[in-house]
Design a protein around this motif. Structure first.
Motif, short mmCIF file in Angstrom:
data_model
loop_
_atom_site.label_atom_id
_atom_site.label_comp_id
_atom_site.label_asym_id
_atom_site.label_seq_id
_atom_site.Cartn_x
_atom_site.Cartn_y
_atom_site.Cartn_z
N VAL A 13 0.70 2.89 12.57
CA VAL A 13 1.63 1.82 12.21
C VAL A 13 2.77 2.32 11.32
CG1 VAL A 13 -0.10 0.00 12.43
CG2 VAL A 13 0.29 1.05 10.21
N ASP A 14 2.61 3.49 10.70
CA ASP A 14 3.68 4.04 9.86
C ASP A 14 4.62 4.94 10.66
OD1 ASP A 14 2.62 3.17 7.20
OD2 ASP A 14 0.94 4.39 7.84
N ILE B 272 -5.10 2.30 0.11
CA ILE B 272 -5.53 1.50 -1.03
C ILE B 272 -4.27 0.96 -1.67
CG2 ILE B 272 -6.60 1.64 -3.30
CD1 ILE B 272 -8.58 3.61 -2.08
N GLY C 245 0.84 -1.20 0.00
CA GLY C 245 0.00 0.00 0.00
C GLY C 245 0.86 1.24 0.00
N THR C 246 0.19 2.39 0.05
CA THR C 246 0.93 3.64 0.08
C THR C 246 1.34 4.00 1.49
OG1 THR C 246 -1.20 4.71 0.11
CG2 THR C 246 -0.09 4.57 -2.01
N ARG C 247 0.80 3.29 2.44
CA ARG C 247 1.29 3.40 3.82
C ARG C 247 0.93 2.11 4.52
NH1 ARG C 247 -2.81 8.27 5.40
NH2 ARG C 247 -4.70 7.18 4.88
N GLY C 248 1.25 2.02 5.83
CA GLY C 248 1.14 0.75 6.53
C GLY C 248 -0.27 0.32 6.86
N ALA C 249 -1.20 1.26 6.85
CA ALA C 249 -2.59 0.92 7.13
C ALA C 249 -3.46 1.99 6.50
CB ALA C 249 -2.84 0.87 8.64
N GLN C 250 -4.76 1.75 6.44
CA GLN C 250 -5.70 2.75 5.90
C GLN C 250 -5.27 3.21 4.51
OE1 GLN C 250 -8.39 3.66 7.65
NE2 GLN C 250 -7.89 4.22 9.73
N LEU D 99 -7.52 10.09 1.99
CA LEU D 99 -7.14 8.76 1.53
C LEU D 99 -5.98 8.87 0.54
CD1 LEU D 99 -7.75 5.73 1.57
CD2 LEU D 99 -9.28 6.09 -0.37
N ARG E 229 11.04 0.64 -0.85
CA ARG E 229 10.35 1.28 0.27
C ARG E 229 11.33 1.63 1.39
NH1 ARG E 229 4.74 0.29 3.09
NH2 ARG E 229 4.12 0.64 0.95
N MET F 256 5.77 10.42 2.41
CA MET F 256 4.40 10.17 1.96
C MET F 256 3.70 11.37 1.32
SD MET F 256 2.59 7.89 4.84
CE MET F 256 3.32 6.35 5.35
N ARG G 196 -1.63 11.31 1.70
CA ARG G 196 -1.32 10.37 2.77
C ARG G 196 -0.52 11.02 3.90
NH1 ARG G 196 -1.20 8.08 -2.02
NH2 ARG G 196 0.91 8.80 -2.38
N ILE G 197 -1.03 10.84 5.10
CA ILE G 197 -0.25 11.14 6.29
C ILE G 197 -0.11 9.83 7.04
CG2 ILE G 197 -0.88 13.57 6.41
CD1 ILE G 197 -3.02 12.89 8.40
N PRO G 198 0.95 9.66 7.81
CA PRO G 198 1.20 8.36 8.42
C PRO G 198 0.14 7.98 9.45
CG PRO G 198 3.17 9.74 8.47
CD PRO G 198 2.03 10.61 8.06
N THR G 199 -0.20 6.71 9.46
CA THR G 199 -1.04 6.17 10.52
C THR G 199 -0.12 5.77 11.68
OG1 THR G 199 -0.85 3.88 9.80
CG2 THR G 199 -2.56 5.20 8.76
#
Lengths: 279, 812
Positions: free
Chosen positions: B730-731, A193, A186-191, B722, B667, B705, B725-728
């Motif tokens: 877990v990121d 697409i 994905g484009t990040r680790g969670a949340q 969506l 990555r 990101m 992107r900003i990190p969640t």
């Protein structure tokens, strides 16, 4: 805040049979369940429909149970219930992995497997799993039930073989021989697409399915044939990279997707090799 | 210029009671429980909802607007267009080039064109669809280099310099000679891509026009005072009949520091309809509103001696400003002016040009104007270190600016804890045993930075205080603080409470803070340039020290003792021994409360509550209150623009970042960031650490990101959280906040800023860590997997002696 008296109406069926009759009798009635896609589309103005059929209370579509040789997963099974189900964990662990990748907890509690199938996004996280597992979609209508192989379910980008009067009742998954494998980039680790999502099964006849590399989720028969025929993974990777047709979009580029699909194939092959611990 | 020690850095009553402790924020519980009132929580009787019609074109003339059908729609109360709000505004008095709704032409996709007030949002949205606008599309400038090369038609008519928004050229010393004599010169191009703030609360405003002729606007702004001024100008209502209030705010980061269309629109619609009007931007609209970090194309040449001493830095910077000026004039200066620390440059020159483009306007974002050059320079410095085979931390040490000195461009430096910041991150990260020694694919990088702690130059030149406060001392024992400061989550209201409680010797709950209401509070310029704690803190101490002697004297006279024997501690006034045995620390144990008997009472000494003391003082001196103010000293270099970037103090930061790089997928995973930040004195270490962590998080996000871009039509590439992107969680890497205190003579109790500086080094430190991990230099942000793979391929090809292929189509 939207405060208007809504132009939208919600039809509450008394039973599954009632729901199927309503689908037969009213063209343009849109079924809804978890609403994790539908609310977004409505808010965005992308959905013009005004009448909706609420499937959420139909308990019999929530069932997850072995039925003879197959595992039946009801269309209303949420991602959370897939993650928690002992049957799914045992028979289809790659589906658990996929369900964990969908959205956040809130979406996992509301979003359903049937909704993921019906929405038909090429990036749908569970869809490569169903393709690799050779699942069957059970469709119901007022006139009866029919079964469609999942790999024949989509005709093109977000279009399916479903008739307007049909509902997805569930999925039947046969016993999957071999080691299952799932990975989402994905484009990040969670949340996020996916840029590329892959589900695969290591068996005498390996099966590989990918999302986000074509208008629909795809199996890659040439790649699978090469692996079956004993080709090296490097050869298979070359075949795979020519077999898929990804595009450039906001999440990634065609070139990167092709490259990463090849990388994933290599990791699948390495991580499911005999002697490696089962994940 | 000598630094001023205006209030001292020591505790007012011997030992600090509140300062330096991890205290709760004043609004923490309300926010955690959902009780806090944000602008969108305001609902007034009869309130209408407004929506904005936005331009579908990046650049077009407006031929006509027909709103007749929209006005006929049931539920619609008013439609306004640019002709109803034609007066220009802008945050800087020299560049007032915006209008609330487009007048004559549109300059970016998403620019407000018309607004509707209706009974609800759905009706307003339906009305928008009925407004017919005839456009004549014009050539859209999406590339700043094209904007500079041609300007027919220009983006803004009537400017003598075409599409140039601002050009600054400043030179200090003979850079050319210095670079010619340097042992080594590194020259390269760097690109910063542009990011936005992504505050969780979207912009919102409510307008109310009262029967008394007073216009009240509640707005999610970080600059109440400037909004107040702009409303008066645009609406042609005298400023004394306008009241601007900032309710609780859900994040800003610089994205709410301009006057915005919706503030004028709700005010105008409220005046037009006679009803309160609310407008809440959708997330998509927030992306069009933007004012995010400017994309910059930067060429740097840095020369050094063989020993790694910097002899000259030469920068050429092209800035993509978007469609309007906003803070652009300042950005153009900051891009050069803020680089001259924490390293000493012998010579320095920069040439920066901000170009207008047909894109959402850029503005200030956390670390305004200096994050981009800092990225370029710190990567170049790292390259210099590897070229000269000097340890990257060591090369930074060899160029330390030092404290109580002046930079090459004439900025006064007071306290400077940068050397300690380097020591701290070096030690905490085990740099010496790990940098350059981790397995392939894993690496560490370092970077440093300096940032302003407030700026000495008010946005509109005036001789009045930059920060002012008022105290009301109540018989109940309560002190109410009135401050124009904008608490945007950074905690300025909390800091005000701690400082007043500290100065007056009160318990925390005896101090309440009223802020950011132009009717009630003295003017403060707002939450930008990291100025609130520094400037408002000084103003608060000033106010307290005017009223405190009155209360002390009243008590001392009552007891018939010398005032030096009267001490306030946590809301209790006690009589000290004669002579005081411990002048530096009153022996008061536990949390003494008003009304409770403090331990001193047991010793037979006299005591009273603060409320009783206030009553004595009120009886003697009449109603108690005080004002306090702060103004910076005259600062800055003696040249045009020399005051821009001049701050009463500077903060310093060093980061070490550890990354892992997956060479197959490209990555980058940021594993850990060690953040050492010199904040002067940590008034509340928990809040300082929170700002440091939040800053580093945002820096990591911008590096890996975030990307704010438009497609070839000028349409935003992904105006949602969506796709942007900003990190969640877990990121988010592990973040180690390591506070360094240098005790600045001018800051309140020695404090400096902590909210913006700690962002800067994260981005270059990641690039430098990637070099340590896999040997590639990433110079173009963001560091996407596609760019990493392309760089790895180029390195491999270069090693094999074949020319590197061009990077294929903007790999993400």
């Amino acid at each position: 805040m939207r405060t208007a008296i809504s132009r939208l109406s919600l039809v509450e069926p008394r039973s599954l049979r009632h729901a199927l009759r309503l689908m037969r009798d009213e063209a343009g009635l849109v079924p809804l369940a978890g609403c994790t896609d539908l609310y977004v589309a409505l808010n965005d103005g992308a959905l013009r429909a005004t009448r909706f059929l609420n499937l959420w209370p139909i308990e019999e579509l929530r069932v997850i149970e072995p039925r003879g040789p197959v595992l039946f997963i009801g269309a209303l099974a949420t991602y959370s219930s897939l993650i928690r189900s002992a049957d799914v964990r045992r028979r289809l662990p790659m589906l658990v992995s996929a369900a964990r990748e969908v959205g956040g907890r809130q979406v996992q509690n509301r979003g359903t497997l049937g909704g993921n199938i019906a929405n038909g996004s090429p990036a749908g996280d569970t869809l490569p799993v169903l393709a690799a597992a050779e699942a069957t979609v059970v469709l119901g209508s007022a006139t009866g039930t029919r079964r469609v192989p999942f790999t024949a379910f989509y005709k093109g980008y977000r279009t399916t073989v479903m008739r307007a009067d049909e509902l997805i009742l569930g999925i039947e998954v046969p016993e999957v021989e071999g080691r299952q494998w799932f990975c989402k980039v994905g484009t990040r680790g969670a949340q996020a697409i996916s840029k590329v999502v892959m589900a695969a099964v290591r068996a005498p006849h390996p099966r590989v399915a990918l999302g986000s590399v074509a208008p629909t989720v795809v199996r890659v028969p040439k790649t699978e044939a090469a692996l079956t025929g004993g080709a090296s993974v490097d050869e298979a990777r070359t075949i795979l990279m020519s077999e898929i047709a990804p595009i450039d979009d906001i999440r990634s580029t065609a070139a990167y997707r092709r490259h990463v699909a090849g990388v994933l194939l290599g990791r699948f092959w390495e991580q499911t090799a005999a002697g490696r611990p089962v994940y | 210029m000598a630094s001023r020690d205006i209030h001292g850095i020591d505790a007012p009553w011997g030992a600090f009671r509140h300062v330096g402790r991890d205290l709760r924020k004043v609004d923490g519980l309300a926010k955690a429980t959902g009780a806090a009132m944000y602008t969108d929580d305001i609902a007034l009787p009869g309130m209408l909802h407004a929506k904005t019609l936005r331009s579908p074109h990046a650049h077009a003339r407006i031929r006509s607007i027909d709103a007749a059908d929209a006005l006929r729609l049931a539920g619609v109360h008013a439609v306004i267009t640019g002709e109803h709000l034609p007066v220009t505004y802008g945050i800087l008095p020299w560049t007032q080039d915006e209008t609330a709704l487009a007048v004559g032409k549109v300059r970016f996709v998403g620019e407000p064109v018309a607004a509707v007030a209706a009974v609800d949002e759905d009706a307003a949205n339906a009305a928008l669809k009925l407004i017919r606008v005839e456009y004549e599309p014009l050539h859209a400038y999406l590339d700043p280099f094209e904007s500079l090369a041609r300007h027919d038609p220009p983006i803004h008519e009537g400017r003598k310099d075409g599409n140039v928004s601002k050009h600054v050229h400043l030179a200090f010393g003979d850079v050319d000679a210095a670079l010619a004599e340097a042992d080594v010169v590194i020259e390269d191009d760097y690109v910063f891509h542009g990011t936005t703030h992504a505050a969780i609360e979207p912009h919102c405003a409510v307008g109310h026009y009262g029967a008394d002729g007073v216009l009240t606007v509640w707005s999610s702004t970080q600059i109440t005072h400037y909004v107040h001024r702009a409303l008066a100008r645009v609406l042609d209502v005298p400023a004394h009949r306008i009241r601007v209030i900032q309710p609780c705010l859900g994040g800003a980061f610089g994205g709410k520091s301009d006057p915005f269309s919706l503030e004028f629109v709700v005010a105008k619609l409220a005046m037009t309809t006679g009803r309160p009007v609310k407008m809440l931007y959708t997330r998509e609209e927030v992306f069009y509103t933007h004012r995010g970090r400017h994309p910059m194309h930067m060429r740097y040449r840095t020369g050094a001696t063989r020993e790694g001493r910097l002899v000259g830095v030469d920068a050429t910077i092209v800035i993509d400003g978007g469609a309007y000026s906003s803070y652009g004039l300042v950005t153009t200066y900051y891009a050069g002016q803020l680089l001259t620390g924490p390293y000493a440059f012998a010579t320095y020159r920069f040439d920066s040009t901000r170009a207008f483009t047909n894109k959402p306007p850029c503005g200030p974002k956390r670390g305004h104007g200096s994050v981009q050059p800092r990225f370029a320079f710190e990567v170049q410095l790292d390259e210099l270190a590897s070229t000269l085979e000097i340890d990257p931390i060591e090369i930074r040490r060899r160029n330390l600016l030092g404290e109580h000195t002046t930079t090459v461009n004439g900025q006064r430096i007071t306290s400077n804890g940068f050397a300690r910041c380097l020591d701290v991150v070096e030690h905490a990260s085990n740099w010496k045993t790990r940098h350059g020694q981790l397995p392939f694919g894993r690496g560490m990088g370092v970077a440093g930075s300096m940032y302003i702690s407030g700026t000495n130059y008010p946005i509109y030149p005036n001789p009045m205080p930059q920060a002012a406060v008022q105290l009301k001392i109540d018989r109940s024992g309560l002190v109410t603080v009135f401050t124009g400061a904008n608490d945007i989550g950074q905690g300025s209201n909390s800091i005000a409470q701690y400082l007043v409680a500290e100065e007056l010797g009160l318990a925390l709950d005896q101090v309440r803070v009223v802020s950011a209401d132009t009717d009630l509070c003295p003017v403060d310029l707002g939450a930008y340039s990291s100025r609130e704690t520094f400037m408002v803190g000084n103003a608060l101490i000033d106010a307290c020290r005017k009223v405190r002697p009155l209360v002390v004297r009243a008590v001392a006279d009552h007891w018939q003792v010398d005032p030096s024997r009267v001490r306030f501690v946590d809301g209790v006034v006690v009589e000290l021994d004669d002579p005081p045995l411990q002048p530096a620390g009153v022996a008061v144990g536990g949390e003494a409360r008003p009304g409770a008997s403090p331990p001193d009472a047991a010793a037979g000494r006299r005591w009273m509550t603060a409320a009783e003391a206030f009553q004595l003082a009120e009886a003697r001196f009449d109603t108690l209150g005080a004002t306090g103010a702060y103004n910076t000293p005259t600062l800055g270099g003696d040249y045009r623009g020399g005051t821009i970037g001049a701050a009463p103090a500077y903060s310093f930061t060093a980061h070490v970042v550890e990354v892992s790089v997956d060479v197959e997928t490209g990555r980058i995973t940021c594993e850990k960031v060690w953040i050492a930040h010199d904040c002067g004195r940590a008034l509340n270490p928990m809040l300082v650490a929170g700002q440091m962590e939040g800053s580093a998080y945002m820096g990591v996000a911008e590096a890996l990101m975030e990307a704010h871009g438009v497609n070839r039509f000028g349409l935003h590439a992904g105006p949602s959280l969506l796709d942007y992107r900003i990190p969640t969680t877990v990121d988010t890497p592990e973040l180690a906040a390591l506070i360094v205190e240098s005790l600045d003579p001018e800051g309140p109790y020695g404090a400096k800023e902590a909210g913006e500086g700690p962002l800067h080094p994260a981005i270059p430190a990641i690039s430098n860590a990637v070099f340590d991990a896999v040997g590639i230099r990433l110079k173009h942000l963001p560091f996407t997997p596609g760019k990493v793979l392309a760089a790895l391929r180029a390195r491999k090809d270069a090693a094999a002696g074949t020319p590197a292929p061009a990077l294929a189509g903007g790999a993400r």
